[in-house]
Motif scaffolding. Sequence first.
Motif, mmCIF file in Angstrom:
data_model
loop_
_atom_site.group_PDB
_atom_site.id
_atom_site.type_symbol
_atom_site.label_atom_id
_atom_site.label_comp_id
_atom_site.label_asym_id
_atom_site.label_seq_id
_atom_site.Cartn_x
_atom_site.Cartn_y
_atom_site.Cartn_z
ATOM 1 N N THR A 1 -23.783 -63.592 -42.750
ATOM 2 C CA THR A 1 -23.382 -64.726 -41.665
ATOM 3 C C THR A 1 -22.151 -64.071 -40.802
ATOM 4 N N ARG A 2 -21.909 -64.807 -39.497
ATOM 5 C CA ARG A 2 -20.718 -64.368 -38.729
ATOM 6 C C ARG A 2 -20.676 -65.572 -37.969
ATOM 7 N N GLN A 3 -19.175 -65.682 -37.441
ATOM 8 C CA GLN A 3 -19.101 -66.897 -36.567
ATOM 9 C C GLN A 3 -19.956 -67.011 -35.276
ATOM 10 N N GLY A 4 -20.350 -68.125 -34.882
ATOM 11 C CA GLY A 4 -21.019 -68.140 -33.822
ATOM 12 C C GLY A 4 -20.280 -68.646 -32.517
ATOM 13 N N SER A 5 -20.820 -69.610 -31.466
ATOM 14 C CA SER A 5 -20.123 -69.720 -30.469
ATOM 15 C C SER A 5 -18.661 -70.495 -30.500
ATOM 16 N N SER A 6 -18.610 -71.035 -31.708
ATOM 17 C CA SER A 6 -17.442 -71.881 -32.144
ATOM 18 C C SER A 6 -17.264 -71.867 -33.471
ATOM 19 N N GLU A 7 -16.028 -72.203 -34.121
ATOM 20 C CA GLU A 7 -15.736 -72.115 -35.296
ATOM 21 C C GLU A 7 -16.770 -73.028 -36.116
ATOM 22 N N GLN A 8 -17.436 -74.155 -35.552
ATOM 23 C CA GLN A 8 -18.251 -74.992 -36.281
ATOM 24 C C GLN A 8 -19.577 -74.406 -36.445
ATOM 25 N N GLN A 9 -19.647 -73.155 -36.123
ATOM 26 C CA GLN A 9 -21.285 -72.868 -35.963
ATOM 27 C C GLN A 9 -21.253 -71.374 -36.614
ATOM 28 N N VAL A 10 -22.249 -71.114 -37.206
ATOM 29 C CA VAL A 10 -22.530 -69.621 -37.844
ATOM 30 C C VAL A 10 -23.753 -69.129 -37.381
ATOM 31 N N ILE A 11 -24.045 -67.809 -37.274
ATOM 32 C CA ILE A 11 -25.052 -67.080 -36.875
ATOM 33 C C ILE A 11 -25.543 -66.332 -38.203
ATOM 34 N N VAL A 12 -26.879 -66.462 -38.650
ATOM 35 C CA VAL A 12 -27.180 -65.753 -39.654
ATOM 36 C C VAL A 12 -28.042 -64.494 -39.267
ATOM 37 N N ASP A 13 -27.546 -63.486 -39.702
ATOM 38 C CA ASP A 13 -28.318 -62.134 -39.127
ATOM 39 C C ASP A 13 -28.939 -61.647 -40.416
ATOM 40 N N VAL A 14 -30.402 -61.329 -40.199
ATOM 41 C CA VAL A 14 -31.316 -60.771 -40.847
ATOM 42 C C VAL A 14 -31.711 -59.361 -40.388
ATOM 43 N N ASN A 15 -31.307 -58.614 -41.292
ATOM 44 C CA ASN A 15 -31.667 -57.032 -41.063
ATOM 45 C C ASN A 15 -32.631 -56.537 -42.231
ATOM 46 N N VAL A 16 -33.689 -56.085 -41.838
ATOM 47 C CA VAL A 16 -34.621 -55.737 -42.897
ATOM 48 C C VAL A 16 -34.961 -54.256 -42.445
ATOM 49 N N GLU A 17 -35.944 -53.632 -43.347
ATOM 50 C CA GLU A 17 -36.181 -52.352 -43.233
ATOM 51 C C GLU A 17 -37.716 -52.156 -43.807
ATOM 52 N N GLU A 18 -38.901 -52.142 -43.008
ATOM 53 C CA GLU A 18 -40.251 -52.332 -43.481
ATOM 54 C C GLU A 18 -40.273 -50.917 -44.308
ATOM 55 N N GLN A 19 -41.390 -51.406 -45.652
ATOM 56 C CA GLN A 19 -41.904 -50.236 -46.243
ATOM 57 C C GLN A 19 -43.433 -50.643 -46.374
ATOM 58 N N PRO A 20 -44.345 -49.487 -46.856
ATOM 59 C CA PRO A 20 -45.755 -49.725 -47.073
ATOM 60 C C PRO A 20 -45.989 -50.860 -48.020
ATOM 61 N N THR A 21 -46.928 -51.543 -47.665
ATOM 62 C CA THR A 21 -47.408 -52.576 -48.463
ATOM 63 C C THR A 21 -48.937 -52.728 -48.734
ATOM 64 N N GLY A 22 -49.521 -51.758 -48.276
ATOM 65 C CA GLY A 22 -51.029 -51.376 -48.741
ATOM 66 C C GLY A 22 -50.914 -50.465 -49.811
ATOM 67 N N SER A 23 -52.221 -50.435 -50.691
ATOM 68 C CA SER A 23 -52.385 -49.507 -51.602
ATOM 69 C C SER A 23 -53.618 -49.440 -51.877
ATOM 70 N N LEU A 24 -54.135 -48.152 -52.286
ATOM 71 C CA LEU A 24 -55.464 -47.589 -52.541
ATOM 72 C C LEU A 24 -55.333 -47.003 -53.986
ATOM 73 N N SER A 25 -56.123 -47.759 -54.868
ATOM 74 C CA SER A 25 -55.909 -47.351 -56.427
ATOM 75 C C SER A 25 -57.379 -46.809 -56.957
ATOM 76 N N PHE A 26 -57.389 -45.749 -57.686
ATOM 77 C CA PHE A 26 -58.816 -45.360 -58.425
ATOM 78 C C PHE A 26 -58.378 -45.473 -59.859
ATOM 79 N N GLY A 27 -59.201 -45.999 -60.723
ATOM 80 C CA GLY A 27 -58.934 -45.978 -62.094
ATOM 81 C C GLY A 27 -60.344 -45.714 -62.841
ATOM 82 N N ALA A 28 -60.234 -45.588 -64.303
ATOM 83 C CA ALA A 28 -61.266 -45.530 -65.135
ATOM 84 C C ALA A 28 -61.028 -46.552 -66.390
ATOM 85 N N SER A 29 -62.147 -46.830 -67.007
ATOM 86 C CA SER A 29 -61.884 -47.733 -68.082
ATOM 87 C C SER A 29 -63.000 -47.144 -69.122
#
Length: 781
Positions: free
Chosen positions: A408-436
């Motif tokens: 968070t950081r101060q916004g346009s006045s002392e009574q306001q704040v800005i929430v900064d969200v900074n993300v870094e993407e990563q792979p969310t898919g998976s391909l799996s093979f298995g045996a039982s």
Amino acid sequence: MTRKLGTRAVALMTALAIAAPAAMVATPASAFAFNDVRIEGAERIEAATILSFANIARGQEVPGGDLNEALQRLQNSGLFESVEVIPQGSTLVIRVSEYPTINQISIEGNKRINDEDLQAVIQSQARRVYQPSTALSDATAIAQAYAARGRLAARVDPRIIRRDGNRVDLVFEVSEGDVTEIERIGFTGNRAFSDRRLRQVLETKQAGILRTFIQADTFVPERIPFDEQLLTDFYRSRGYADFKVQAVAPEIVRERDAFYVTFNIQEGPQYRFGTVDTVSEIPGVDASAFSAQNRVRRGAVYNPAAIDNTIRRMETVAIEQGLDFVNIEPRVTRNPGSRTLDLTFALTRGPRVFVERIDIEGNTTTLDRVIRRQFRTVEGDPFNPREIRNSAERIRALGYFSDAQVETRQGSSEQQVIVDVNVEEQPTGSLSFGASYGQNAGVGFNAALNERNFLGRGQEVGVAVSTADGDRQAEVNFVEPYLLGRDLRWRFSGGYAETEQLNSKYDTRSAFIGTGLQFPVSQNGRLEVRYRLSRDTIFNVADGIPDDDEAVEPRSSSLIIDDEGARTTSALGYVYSYDSRITGLNPLTGYKLNFSQDFAGLGGDTKNVKTALLAGVESRAWREEVTLRAEFEAGAILSYDDSDTRIIDRYRNGTKIRGFEPNGIGPRDLRAENEDALGGNYFWVARAEAQFPLGLPEEYGISGGLFADVGSVWGLDNTTAYTPAGDAYEIDDGMKVRASVGASLFWTTPIGPLRFNFSHAVKQEDYDEEQNFDLTISTRF
């Protein structure tokens, strides 16, 4: 003669010594004046550029020191491989040798990291001027890329190959070296928990027998602070409020291929909660309504999660009462003598600060709304630092990002704040093979494709296919976790399955589609309303009648012969689930409960009500070295409208009672030639087990267990069967208890947690089918 020569030499030297200073004063020998500047060797760089670095004026006297400074400026410009400044009478010659142009860049010797990934970390570029300093920094960057993967012994040497036209090929010669593993992780200062238990907490692991596949055992310095936080959370959730990690000492061996990492910790005493009060320091606000939300109990082991849970509940009360800018401040008073912590929840008036906006950056794939819906706060709401921290944890828990920072950081006045969200993407898919492997099903293979963030919308898509001896299945799933922007989890699934005479003399074919809508009903409870439509077929029943001159197969029970054919089931139902681990108030013990009912008969051919219950508890004991589990499961199918259940609908054990085959227990037609298992309308089973270390190094991922199961499958709508001659007889469908005991071997591998069960039935019927060994994928509690 010698004396005369010596006298003359001394006189000459004395005269020169007296005359020299006078000559220097009159005409300085180190000063030059140039009418012309000639530049030699420049091909790409303009003469004006060289003159600007030299800064030598024509026609003016230039001291020798200025020539030296001009030389230094030209050399430090980084444009030339060599520079000479040569006075020739009234002409100054500046002779330069330009750095060559990079023709191409190649990387040799790399096997563990591909060229594309390494090219991304270097600054040198083809068709640009070659800079030795840049090449050296590039070599360091490549070595750091290897270090991040645990190869601290990697060496990178930049080399150049001269080409015509003042060009060079830049080559980075890589010697990857071995992985720098963590040979041993140790602790000093720990008394309440063993080294083995603490090593289970860390993200970093010791090198074991699967070191080729496991990368958590490589030394990554950036992982140490995270491990420190994991240790801190572990201890404080168990009452050690004064715990701290005093130091972490990684020590590399002489060969630079292994590390010894030692955590120096200070546990401190274990605290319990003492007095717990709630006070209001806001005029006109009664604390009683807030006190009713207190979930911290006197005498309970100190746990920050219990305090956070109570604060969250109290903040909800403040919102319901329309109270803004109310802070719930936990005030803790230590009592070292009694090892208790007195806790006071103080309602105070916070500063009038609002959320001006929420800025999101770094999400190249994930849509803004997927991240934004993790916030319970929107623009214009009162600023609540605790809620912002909780939102940050929810964003990280999505698993979509390798890093997520919320500040968070101060916004346009002392009574306001800005929430900064900074993300870094990563792979969310998976391909799996298995045996039982199953003692009856034999070897099976499976493949699954899953995407947890489909098109960046936060949706889940999965396709799975499996096959084994006599069993083939395929299924597709789609989940929308936030339907209509709310905490409504909608799912759709469809599948197809076939079985061929698995401990039976008939085949089955099933196709289904299903959907469900799940939503929270309490902090730990959720309710799902669901619907399922299926088409189930029983065929190839051994009826004792020859087919196309083939040999006559032994005849199945008449009850199964009557079940042959296809039937459609349309069922509407619900399932309530409760999981105490959602809030994590008790890190040592967890409870779960599932209760479901499905009502078939809204169309289709099947008329029944199916009810199921599952309750379980898991707890750690003996300094958390041993995990104890207990489960009770039961189910019932009740038919109505003069319809009978079919064998494909009834309970047939499966893996509910270990030590017996699927279809291995329950009512059985002993007078039929096949002595078919018929399944039952009811079942119950109680399971108990303990999992414990075997004394092997924990990096092997091997532990042992003991278990005991007891239960039964029973009950039929129709107990009258017929012989081929048409004679009727009754089938015993009474509740007969079965029991088994056994030992398990748990092995955590890169393909998943494997479980080897060795079972022995201690109470069974003569006709039951036992199964003394099975290998499964271990499921979590």
